[in-house]
Scaffold this motif. Structure first.
Motif, PDB file in Angstrom:
ATOM      1  N   VAL A  99      47.865  10.891 -30.726  1.00 27.57           N
ATOM      2  CA  VAL A  99      47.274  10.766 -32.052  1.00 27.57           C
ATOM      3  C   VAL A  99      47.704  11.953 -32.917  1.00 27.57           C
ATOM      4  O   VAL A  99      48.127  12.988 -32.399  1.00 27.57           O
ATOM      5  CB  VAL A  99      45.731  10.681 -31.979  1.00 27.57           C
ATOM      6  CG1 VAL A  99      45.313   9.449 -31.190  1.00 27.57           C
ATOM      7  CG2 VAL A  99      45.122  11.934 -31.381  1.00 27.57           C
ATOM      8  N   GLN A 134      48.610   2.060 -33.951  1.00 24.75           N
ATOM      9  CA  GLN A 134      49.447   1.952 -32.757  1.00 24.75           C
ATOM     10  C   GLN A 134      48.953   0.757 -31.957  1.00 24.75           C
ATOM     11  O   GLN A 134      47.764   0.627 -31.706  1.00 24.75           O
ATOM     12  CB  GLN A 134      49.360   3.217 -31.903  1.00 24.75           C
ATOM     13  CG  GLN A 134      49.951   4.438 -32.592  1.00 24.75           C
ATOM     14  CD  GLN A 134      50.106   5.589 -31.621  1.00 24.75           C
ATOM     15  OE1 GLN A 134      50.717   5.452 -30.569  1.00 24.75           O
ATOM     16  NE2 GLN A 134      49.540   6.729 -31.985  1.00 24.75           N
ATOM     17  N   LYS A 135      49.870  -0.110 -31.567  1.00 22.11           N
ATOM     18  CA  LYS A 135      49.530  -1.292 -30.784  1.00 22.11           C
ATOM     19  C   LYS A 135      50.170  -1.176 -29.414  1.00 22.11           C
ATOM     20  O   LYS A 135      51.265  -0.620 -29.278  1.00 22.11           O
ATOM     21  CB  LYS A 135      50.046  -2.557 -31.467  1.00 22.11           C
ATOM     22  CG  LYS A 135      49.399  -2.833 -32.799  1.00 22.11           C
ATOM     23  CD  LYS A 135      49.956  -4.099 -33.413  1.00 22.11           C
ATOM     24  CE  LYS A 135      49.326  -4.372 -34.757  1.00 22.11           C
ATOM     25  NZ  LYS A 135      49.838  -5.608 -35.351  1.00 22.11           N
ATOM     26  N   LYS A 136      49.479  -1.696 -28.408  1.00 16.58           N
ATOM     27  CA  LYS A 136      50.024  -1.672 -27.063  1.00 16.58           C
ATOM     28  C   LYS A 136      49.542  -2.894 -26.305  1.00 16.58           C
ATOM     29  O   LYS A 136      48.349  -3.194 -26.292  1.00 16.58           O
ATOM     30  CB  LYS A 136      49.577  -0.406 -26.326  1.00 16.58           C
ATOM     31  CG  LYS A 136      50.325  -0.154 -25.065  1.00 16.58           C
ATOM     32  CD  LYS A 136      51.785   0.121 -25.376  1.00 16.58           C
ATOM     33  CE  LYS A 136      52.594   0.459 -24.164  1.00 16.58           C
ATOM     34  NZ  LYS A 136      53.960   0.799 -24.518  1.00 16.58           N
ATOM     35  N   LYS A 140      46.159  10.419 -25.974  1.00 18.33           N
ATOM     36  CA  LYS A 140      46.624   9.051 -26.073  1.00 18.33           C
ATOM     37  C   LYS A 140      45.498   8.165 -25.550  1.00 18.33           C
ATOM     38  O   LYS A 140      44.543   8.662 -24.954  1.00 18.33           O
ATOM     39  CB  LYS A 140      47.874   8.840 -25.217  1.00 18.33           C
ATOM     40  CG  LYS A 140      49.088   9.613 -25.684  1.00 18.33           C
ATOM     41  CD  LYS A 140      50.276   9.292 -24.806  1.00 18.33           C
ATOM     42  CE  LYS A 140      51.521   9.979 -25.318  1.00 18.33           C
ATOM     43  NZ  LYS A 140      52.690   9.583 -24.517  1.00 18.33           N
ATOM     44  N   ILE A 182      49.334   3.927 -25.377  1.00 24.26           N
ATOM     45  CA  ILE A 182      50.012   4.011 -26.669  1.00 24.26           C
ATOM     46  C   ILE A 182      51.177   4.991 -26.545  1.00 24.26           C
ATOM     47  O   ILE A 182      51.137   5.935 -25.758  1.00 24.26           O
ATOM     48  CB  ILE A 182      49.058   4.409 -27.815  1.00 24.26           C
ATOM     49  CG1 ILE A 182      48.402   5.772 -27.572  1.00 24.26           C
ATOM     50  CG2 ILE A 182      48.036   3.317 -28.065  1.00 24.26           C
ATOM     51  CD1 ILE A 182      47.578   6.283 -28.744  1.00 24.26           C
ATOM     52  N   ASP A 183      52.242   4.734 -27.301  1.00 20.51           N
ATOM     53  CA  ASP A 183      53.479   5.495 -27.149  1.00 20.51           C
ATOM     54  C   ASP A 183      53.371   6.939 -27.615  1.00 20.51           C
ATOM     55  O   ASP A 183      53.984   7.828 -27.027  1.00 20.51           O
ATOM     56  CB  ASP A 183      54.618   4.798 -27.902  1.00 20.51           C
ATOM     57  CG  ASP A 183      54.947   3.444 -27.292  1.00 20.51           C
ATOM     58  OD1 ASP A 183      54.821   3.299 -26.056  1.00 20.51           O
ATOM     59  OD2 ASP A 183      55.321   2.530 -28.042  1.00 20.51           O
ATOM     60  N   ASN A 184      52.620   7.183 -28.670  1.00 19.11           N
ATOM     61  CA  ASN A 184      52.558   8.527 -29.251  1.00 19.11           C
ATOM     62  C   ASN A 184      51.135   9.077 -29.223  1.00 19.11           C
ATOM     63  O   ASN A 184      50.183   8.334 -29.383  1.00 19.11           O
ATOM     64  CB  ASN A 184      53.034   8.491 -30.711  1.00 19.11           C
ATOM     65  CG  ASN A 184      54.445   7.967 -30.820  1.00 19.11           C
ATOM     66  OD1 ASN A 184      55.355   8.502 -30.209  1.00 19.11           O
ATOM     67  ND2 ASN A 184      54.621   6.893 -31.566  1.00 19.11           N
ATOM     68  N   THR A 200      47.731   5.958 -38.897  1.00 18.03           N
ATOM     69  CA  THR A 200      48.780   5.181 -38.265  1.00 18.03           C
ATOM     70  C   THR A 200      48.176   4.214 -37.252  1.00 18.03           C
ATOM     71  O   THR A 200      47.346   4.603 -36.437  1.00 18.03           O
ATOM     72  CB  THR A 200      49.768   6.113 -37.541  1.00 18.03           C
ATOM     73  OG1 THR A 200      50.293   7.022 -38.493  1.00 18.03           O
ATOM     74  CG2 THR A 200      50.897   5.343 -36.899  1.00 18.03           C
TER      75      THR A 200
END
Length: 92
Positions: free
Chosen positions: A37, A22-24, A85, A33-35, A20
């Protein structure tokens, strides 16, 4: 069972499954990052568009004293799956 990728001589090739993305966004204020790993994740590849600093952990907060990352150069990091994260802050 783990499937190993090998070359024609039977040597193991270090290869990773794509996971996945994830961009921030990050600026002079750190972004996280929101979530966390994935639970089975042990390594992540970090790529930043500009020079920055990063921190990894369950509640990371990147500062200008944490690990530097050169912009547009990938960096591979070890993480704790399901927990960690990544946080970023722009190089000042």
């Amino acid at each position: 069972m783990t499937r190993m990728v090998t070359d024609l001589n039977g040597n193991t090739i270090p290869a990773f499954n794509l996971g996945t993305v994830q961009k921030k966004a990050y600026t002079g204020t750190h972004g996280v990052i929101d979530n966390a790993v994935g639970a089975d994740t042990r390594l992540v590849e970090v790529w930043a568009s500009t020079d920055c600093h990063i921190a990894v952990g369950s509640a990371p907060e990147a500062t200008t004293s944490t690990t530097p990352v050169t912009g547009k150069v990938a960096k591979i990091l070890q993480v704790v799956g399901g927990t960690d994260k990544v946080s970023f802050i722009q190089q000042s």
